[in-house]
Motif scaffolding. Structure first.
Motif, PDB file in Angstrom:
ATOM      1  N   CYS A 191      32.509 -45.313  42.318  1.00 20.79           N
ATOM      2  CA  CYS A 191      33.739 -45.935  42.817  1.00 20.79           C
ATOM      3  C   CYS A 191      34.962 -45.390  42.091  1.00 20.79           C
ATOM      4  CB  CYS A 191      33.676 -47.448  42.636  1.00 20.79           C
ATOM      5  SG  CYS A 191      32.409 -48.268  43.612  1.00 20.79           S
ATOM      6  N   LYS A 192      34.828 -45.266  40.770  1.00 21.29           N
ATOM      7  CA  LYS A 192      35.959 -44.803  39.961  1.00 21.29           C
ATOM      8  C   LYS A 192      36.387 -43.398  40.352  1.00 21.29           C
ATOM      9  CE  LYS A 192      37.295 -43.867  35.158  1.00 21.29           C
ATOM     10  NZ  LYS A 192      36.856 -43.863  33.739  1.00 21.29           N
ATOM     11  N   LEU A 194      35.548 -41.667  43.236  1.00 20.86           N
ATOM     12  CA  LEU A 194      35.944 -41.591  44.641  1.00 20.86           C
ATOM     13  C   LEU A 194      37.320 -42.203  44.879  1.00 20.86           C
ATOM     14  CD1 LEU A 194      32.726 -42.370  46.730  1.00 20.86           C
ATOM     15  CD2 LEU A 194      34.250 -40.418  47.030  1.00 20.86           C
ATOM     16  N   GLY A 195      37.591 -43.291  44.173  1.00 17.49           N
ATOM     17  CA  GLY A 195      38.848 -43.997  44.391  1.00 17.49           C
ATOM     18  C   GLY A 195      40.035 -43.409  43.662  1.00 17.49           C
ATOM     19  N   VAL A 197      42.115 -41.115  44.035  1.00 13.68           N
ATOM     20  CA  VAL A 197      42.864 -40.183  44.877  1.00 13.68           C
ATOM     21  C   VAL A 197      44.215 -39.899  44.204  1.00 13.68           C
ATOM     22  CG1 VAL A 197      43.865 -39.786  47.154  1.00 13.68           C
ATOM     23  CG2 VAL A 197      41.743 -41.106  46.928  1.00 13.68           C
ATOM     24  N   ARG A 205      35.912 -35.573  43.365  1.00 14.33           N
ATOM     25  CA  ARG A 205      35.793 -36.612  44.400  1.00 14.33           C
ATOM     26  C   ARG A 205      34.808 -36.190  45.488  1.00 14.33           C
ATOM     27  NH1 ARG A 205      40.011 -37.739  47.415  1.00 14.33           N
ATOM     28  NH2 ARG A 205      41.380 -36.004  46.886  1.00 14.33           N
ATOM     29  N   GLY A 209      31.377 -38.034  46.466  1.00 13.47           N
ATOM     30  CA  GLY A 209      31.104 -38.397  47.862  1.00 13.47           C
ATOM     31  C   GLY A 209      29.764 -37.873  48.334  1.00 13.47           C
ATOM     32  N   GLY A 232      36.461 -49.194  46.530  1.00 14.19           N
ATOM     33  CA  GLY A 232      36.896 -47.817  46.372  1.00 14.19           C
ATOM     34  C   GLY A 232      36.057 -46.799  47.103  1.00 14.19           C
ATOM     35  N   ASP A 235      37.398 -46.393  50.966  1.00 13.47           N
ATOM     36  CA  ASP A 235      38.734 -45.772  50.922  1.00 13.47           C
ATOM     37  C   ASP A 235      38.655 -44.327  50.442  1.00 13.47           C
ATOM     38  OD1 ASP A 235      40.038 -48.082  51.773  1.00 13.47           O
ATOM     39  OD2 ASP A 235      40.167 -48.878  49.743  1.00 13.47           O
ATOM     40  N   GLY A 236      37.799 -44.081  49.444  1.00 11.13           N
ATOM     41  CA  GLY A 236      37.663 -42.725  48.929  1.00 11.13           C
ATOM     42  C   GLY A 236      37.067 -41.768  49.943  1.00 11.13           C
ATOM     43  N   ALA A 239      39.628 -40.914  52.558  1.00 14.12           N
ATOM     44  CA  ALA A 239      40.564 -39.923  52.017  1.00 14.12           C
ATOM     45  C   ALA A 239      39.983 -38.511  52.097  1.00 14.12           C
ATOM     46  CB  ALA A 239      40.906 -40.274  50.560  1.00 14.12           C
ATOM     47  N   LEU A 240      38.673 -38.378  51.916  1.00 11.79           N
ATOM     48  CA  LEU A 240      38.043 -37.063  52.049  1.00 11.79           C
ATOM     49  C   LEU A 240      38.128 -36.569  53.491  1.00 11.79           C
ATOM     50  CD1 LEU A 240      34.812 -37.363  49.842  1.00 11.79           C
ATOM     51  CD2 LEU A 240      36.998 -36.325  49.250  1.00 11.79           C
TER      52      LEU A 240
END
Length: 408
Positions: A191-192, A194-195, A197, A205, A209, A232, A235-236, A239-240
């Motif tokens: 989470c840390k 990936l989130g 961004v 990231r 993922g 996260g 959302d992460g 974002a990818l």
């Protein structure tokens, strides 16, 4: 080169006779990477690997059981084939390249045994990047378990990032996926990264993922739910998918969202995170960044979640644009999911049903019904044909026929 002999056909052409002992007994093509099995017979590596991968346990020529599945490179025969190619170069025959051999399992075990150090991890990463064969050699529980320990518990962030990069390439088995998802601090680590961004490097990231996707793919619904609810992650991944400078980032994001959306409870969370809009935008742009089937499958599932249909329409650029994109995507293996998503988009809206007909949906749907699609795909196509029937031109003879309209 002009006039070159199509040796891939394995036939005698252009006056060149390919010696029978240079041909693979399975494909009858010129061998490019000859290997010998336990019975002493030689085959092209691609041919015998395909033979074994389909469940065969005997030698194709002798029919004797294979004592083991070790493939020993036949360097002598390969050199003879290369010399023959060079001798016939004037007739358009091109020399076969010298194939790279898979990584030595002993080397991999030695690097793993060294523990989580940067030199060993970087060497493992280089091997994994080199070829699919190397990744297959490295895909053992011993190697994966060591990488998991390093990726989530190394002495420094640099070591963790390097181990995560190797793990992203090698993947996870069911046991290793359970070791990741089953420990709260490891999910928190994903989470840390990936989130983060805008703060964490894109490569970090993307690797996180890929590990999340591997864990979700190798796990059951419960594990997918754990990842889906983790703050996260969604959302992460969105974002990818929205990355503009990295095709790999988009591909990893699509694959991970597809895996997570297999769990029904994750779909509302994915819609809320913007996944439906982001995926629809990629589909509308064309192709889904090399993952059209997974992108459309995820879009179809998200259309069924609350707010998903409206988010897909908005992401694609409006109703007409969404319809046109889904009709364009209605071919090949992705056709079923495009049809399923189109049902959700045009259902209850006569104007969009007319747009679907104008975009050429009928011809695509009829090809699905008459072609070699799965029964489920045909049922979706039949349902969509029935839904669009009122929008068909009255002069169209198909509009007055029930031949293709069966119960959905």
């Amino acid at each position: 080169m002009p006039g070159s002999v199509p040796l891939a056909l394995g036939l005698d052409t252009a006056g060149v006779q390919v010696p029978w002992y240079f041909r693979c007994p399975i494909s009858l093509e010129l061998m490019r990477d000859p290997v010998t099995v336990s019975t002493g017979q030689t085959y092209d590596r691609a041919g015998i690997e395909s033979w074994v991968a389909t469940g065969n346990t005997t030698c194709p020529v002798t029919r004797a059981p294979l004592a083991d599945f070790t493939l020993i490179p036949n360097h002598t025969l390969r050199r003879l084939i290369q010399e023959w190619c060079v001798a016939h170069r004037s007739m358009g025959v091109e020399r076969i390249p010298t194939p790279k051999q898979p990584a030595d399992p002993d080397l991999v075990r030695s690097l793993v045994a060294q523990g989580p150090g940067l030199p060993a991890l970087r060497r493992l990463r280089a091997l994994a990047r080199e070829s699919d064969k190397n990744r297959l050699v490295m895909a053992t529980h011993e190697t994966r378990a060591a990488l998991v320990e390093a990726a989530f518990g190394a002495a420094s962030e640099e070591l963790e990032a390097e181990a995560m990069a190797v793990l992203a390439l090698v993947g996870l088995g069911e046991a290793e996926a359970a070791e990741v998802v089953g420990r709260e601090e490891r999910v928190a680590r994903l989470c840390k990264v990936l989130g983060a961004v805008g703060s964490a490097p894109l490569e970090a990231r993307v690797n996180a993922g890929a590990v999340a996707e591997a864990a979700a793919s190798a796990s059951g619904a419960e594990a997918r739910a754990v990842l889906g609810v983790a703050e996260g992650v969604m959302d992460g991944l969105v974002a990818l998918v929205e990355e503009k400078a990295s095709a790999r980032a988009v591909r990893v994001g699509i694959r991970a969202l597809f895996a997570l959306c297999l769990a029904k409870e994750n779909r509302p969370r994915a819609v809320a995170a913007g996944a439906a809009s982001a995926l629809a935008r990629r589909v509308a742009e064309g192709g889904g960044a090399g993952e059209p089937e997974r992108a459309l499958a995820a879009v179809e599932r998200l259309c069924r979640a609350e707010g998903g249909r409206d988010a897909v329409v908005a992401g694609a650029g409006g109703g007409a644009a969404a319809v046109a994109a889904l009709v364009r995507a209605m071919s090949g293996r992705a056709a079923e999911h495009a049809a399923g998503a189109l049902v959700a988009v045009v259902g209850g809206c006569e104007a969009l049903q007319v747009e679907a007909v104008r975009a050429g949906a009928m011809s695509q749907l009829l090809m699905m019904v008459q072609g070699g699609c799965s029964e489920r795909a045909k049922r979706k196509a039949q349902h969509l044909l029935k839904l669009l029937r009122s929008a068909w031109p009255t002069t169209d003879c198909i509009a007055n026929s029930d031949d293709f309209l069966q119960h959905y």
